[in-house]
Design a protein around this motif. Structure first.
Motif, short mmCIF file in Angstrom:
data_model
loop_
_atom_site.label_atom_id
_atom_site.label_comp_id
_atom_site.label_asym_id
_atom_site.label_seq_id
_atom_site.Cartn_x
_atom_site.Cartn_y
_atom_site.Cartn_z
N THR A 1 16.69 35.44 12.49
CA THR A 1 17.43 36.70 12.58
C THR A 1 18.08 36.82 13.95
OG1 THR A 1 15.44 37.87 13.32
CG2 THR A 1 15.93 37.91 10.95
N VAL A 2 19.24 37.43 13.97
CA VAL A 2 19.95 37.65 15.23
C VAL A 2 19.31 38.83 15.95
CG1 VAL A 2 22.15 38.17 16.31
CG2 VAL A 2 22.08 36.72 14.28
N ARG A 3 18.89 38.62 17.17
CA ARG A 3 18.24 39.68 17.93
C ARG A 3 19.20 40.40 18.87
NH1 ARG A 3 12.77 39.52 17.52
NH2 ARG A 3 13.05 41.68 18.17
N VAL A 4 20.22 39.68 19.35
CA VAL A 4 21.16 40.31 20.28
C VAL A 4 22.48 39.57 20.24
CG1 VAL A 4 20.34 38.87 22.20
CG2 VAL A 4 21.51 41.05 22.69
N LEU A 5 23.56 40.33 20.41
CA LEU A 5 24.90 39.76 20.57
C LEU A 5 25.50 40.39 21.83
CD1 LEU A 5 26.87 37.83 18.93
CD2 LEU A 5 28.12 39.92 18.40
N VAL A 6 25.85 39.56 22.78
CA VAL A 6 26.47 40.02 24.03
C VAL A 6 27.90 39.54 24.03
CG1 VAL A 6 26.40 39.89 26.54
CG2 VAL A 6 24.26 39.92 25.25
N ALA B 1 15.05 48.68 15.19
CA ALA B 1 14.37 48.98 13.93
C ALA B 1 15.24 49.82 13.00
CB ALA B 1 13.05 49.70 14.22
N ASP B 2 16.02 50.75 13.58
CA ASP B 2 16.87 51.62 12.75
C ASP B 2 18.26 51.04 12.54
OD1 ASP B 2 17.65 51.87 15.37
OD2 ASP B 2 17.93 54.03 15.32
N ASN B 3 18.55 49.89 13.15
CA ASN B 3 19.85 49.24 12.97
C ASN B 3 19.69 47.73 13.13
OD1 ASN B 3 22.60 48.84 12.62
ND2 ASN B 3 23.11 49.30 14.74
N PRO B 4 18.95 47.09 12.22
CA PRO B 4 18.65 45.66 12.38
C PRO B 4 19.86 44.75 12.28
CG PRO B 4 17.96 46.44 10.21
CD PRO B 4 18.35 47.65 11.00
N TYR B 5 20.94 45.25 11.68
CA TYR B 5 22.13 44.41 11.50
C TYR B 5 23.23 44.74 12.50
CZ TYR B 5 19.69 43.40 7.16
OH TYR B 5 18.73 43.02 6.24
N GLY B 6 22.90 45.48 13.53
CA GLY B 6 23.89 45.85 14.54
C GLY B 6 24.63 44.65 15.12
N GLU C 1 25.33 32.98 8.26
CA GLU C 1 24.81 33.08 6.89
C GLU C 1 24.97 34.48 6.30
OE1 GLU C 1 22.09 32.17 3.47
OE2 GLU C 1 23.68 31.20 4.61
N PRO C 2 24.58 35.57 7.03
CA PRO C 2 24.74 36.91 6.45
C PRO C 2 26.21 37.32 6.31
CG PRO C 2 23.13 36.90 8.25
CD PRO C 2 23.89 35.61 8.32
N CYS C 3 27.11 36.63 7.03
CA CYS C 3 28.53 37.00 7.02
C CYS C 3 29.37 35.97 6.29
CB CYS C 3 29.04 37.12 8.46
SG CYS C 3 28.06 38.16 9.55
N ARG C 4 28.73 35.12 5.50
CA ARG C 4 29.41 33.93 4.99
C ARG C 4 30.67 34.26 4.18
NH1 ARG C 4 24.89 34.67 1.89
NH2 ARG C 4 25.28 34.97 -0.35
N ASP C 5 30.59 35.28 3.30
CA ASP C 5 31.74 35.56 2.44
C ASP C 5 32.95 35.98 3.25
OD1 ASP C 5 30.20 34.94 0.26
OD2 ASP C 5 29.70 37.02 -0.23
N PHE D 1 29.59 41.31 15.41
CA PHE D 1 30.21 40.00 15.25
C PHE D 1 31.38 40.07 14.27
CE2 PHE D 1 30.39 36.11 12.63
CZ PHE D 1 30.87 35.23 13.59
N LEU D 2 31.19 40.76 13.15
CA LEU D 2 32.26 40.88 12.17
C LEU D 2 33.46 41.61 12.74
CD1 LEU D 2 30.34 41.63 8.85
CD2 LEU D 2 31.71 39.60 9.39
N THR D 3 33.20 42.63 13.58
CA THR D 3 34.32 43.34 14.22
C THR D 3 35.14 42.39 15.08
OG1 THR D 3 33.11 45.44 14.25
CG2 THR D 3 34.90 45.19 15.84
N LEU D 4 34.46 41.55 15.85
CA LEU D 4 35.16 40.58 16.70
C LEU D 4 35.91 39.56 15.84
CD1 LEU D 4 32.35 39.97 19.35
CD2 LEU D 4 34.41 41.35 19.64
#
Length: 269
Positions: A231-236, A124-129, A155-159, A134-137
Motif C-alpha cells: 500500500t502507498v503510505r505517502v506521496l510527496v 485512517a480516514d483517507n487511506p487512498y489520499g 495497480e489501483p489506478c490501472r484503468d 497521483f491521479l490528479t498529477l
C-alpha cells in the motif's frame, strides 16, 4: 532602549510562547500596519496586541511611524529567521512519521527538497489520499516517467493510467521483471491494448529502489509504500528545481542500465 538581558534562547522562547507574536513581526516586514489592523489579523485582544508592540519596541524590533508600525532592520532580521524556522518545522511535522518510506540521504535526496512540497499521507480516514493525488498529477501531464516498484501505486489506478497512455500520454516505466509479469498475466487484454498504442515503453531492472520516482511535465513525485501490505503510505510531490534535478539524475542512472524491452518480449512475460 532594547534590553539584551537573558540569552538568545529567551528571545526565541518569547516569540514562540504565543502564536501571534512571530506572525505579527513577520507581517510588519511586508508593510507598515496599524495596531487595529494587527489586532484584526491576529485575532487577539487589543490589549494583547498593544502589549506585544510595546515589547517589540523595547527590543528595537519595530518603530512607530505615525499611527502605523514597521520593522527595523533588526526586527526584519529576526522575522526572516523565525519565518524560515516555522517553515522548516512545518515541513518536518509533515514528514515526521513517513520519512522512513522516502529516499535516504545516501541517494542525494534531502529534506530541503520538500520545503514547498505537497505531502499526502495515507490516513485512517483517507487511506487512498496518495493515490488520488497521483491521479490528479497524472491527469495534468502529457509525459510520464517512473522508476521503482510501481505496483502499489499503479495497480489501483490501472484503468485510468492505461487509458491515459492509450489516449496519447507518452510513458516510460522502469519496472522489476516480476511486476511486469504480474501485470501482463493479470490484465492481458488491457496490457496488450496499452502496449499496442505505441505510447508506452517498458524497461526492466532487477535492483530498483524500494521507493518510486514519478516525473511529470511540471512536478516530480516520490512514492513511499509498505512492501508488506503493498500500500502507498505517502506521496510527496514538488516543483522544486533541486528535487527535479535529483529525480532526473536517479531516473537516468537506472535508465542507462536498462535496454528497452521489445514489444513481443513484454507480451511473452
Amino acid at each position: 532602549m532594547g534590553s539584551t538581558a537573558g540569552s538568545p534562547i529567551d528571545d526565541i522562547a518569547y516569540l514562540a510562547r504565543s502564536e501571534h507574536r512571530a506572525p505579527t513581526l513577520v507581517a510588519l516586514t511586508v508593510r507598515p500596519r496599524s495596531r487595529s489592523e494587527l489586532w484584526e489579523m491576529t485575532g487577539v485582544s487589543s490589549s494583547t496586541i498593544r502589549r506585544t508592540l510595546s515589547e517589540f519596541e523595547d527590543r528595537n524590533w519595530i518603530r512607530r511611524n505615525g499611527y502605523q508600525y514597521e520593522t527595523t532592520p533588526l526586527g526584519a532580521f529576526i522575522a526572516d529567521a523565525m519565518a524560515e524556522l516555522i517553515e522548516r518545522v512545518e515541513t518536518e511535522r509533515n514528514l515526521r512519521h513517513v520519512w522512513h518510506w522516502l529516499p535516504g540521504e545516501e541517494s542525494g535526496f534531502t529534506i530541503e527538497m520538500c520545503a514547498d512540497a505537497v505531502v499526502t499521507v495515507a490516513e485512517a480516514d483517507n487511506p487512498y489520499g496518495p493515490l488520488h493525488r497521483f491521479l490528479t498529477l497524472l491527469r495534468e501531464t502529457d509525459r510520464f516517467r517512473f522508476v521503482g516498484s510501481d505496483l502499489a501505486l499503479l495497480e489501483p489506478c490501472r484503468d485510468e493510467f492505461c487509458q491515459r497512455v492509450i489516449d496519447g500520454m507518452q510513458t516510460e516505466i522502469i519496472d522489476p521483471p516480476s511486476v511486469a509479469r504480474y501485470i501482463r498475466s493479470t490484465y492481458p487484454e488491457l496490457s496488450a491494448e496499452t502496449l499496442a498504442s505505441g505510447n508506452l515503453t517498458i524497461r526492466l531492472h532487477d535492483d530498483l529502489p524500494p521507493y518510486g520516482i514519478g516525473i511529470f511535465d511540471h512536478r516530480i513525485a516520490i512514492c513511499g509504500h509498505d512492501p508488506d501490505s503493498v500500500t502507498v503510505r505517502v506521496l510527496v510531490d514538488t516543483d522544486s528545481p533541486e528535487a527535479r534535478e535529483w529525480a532526473e539524475s536517479e531516473y537516468s542512472f537506472y535508465r542507462r542500465q536498462t535496454p528497452t524491452v521489445p514489444l513481443e518480449t513484454v507480451m511473452e512475460l
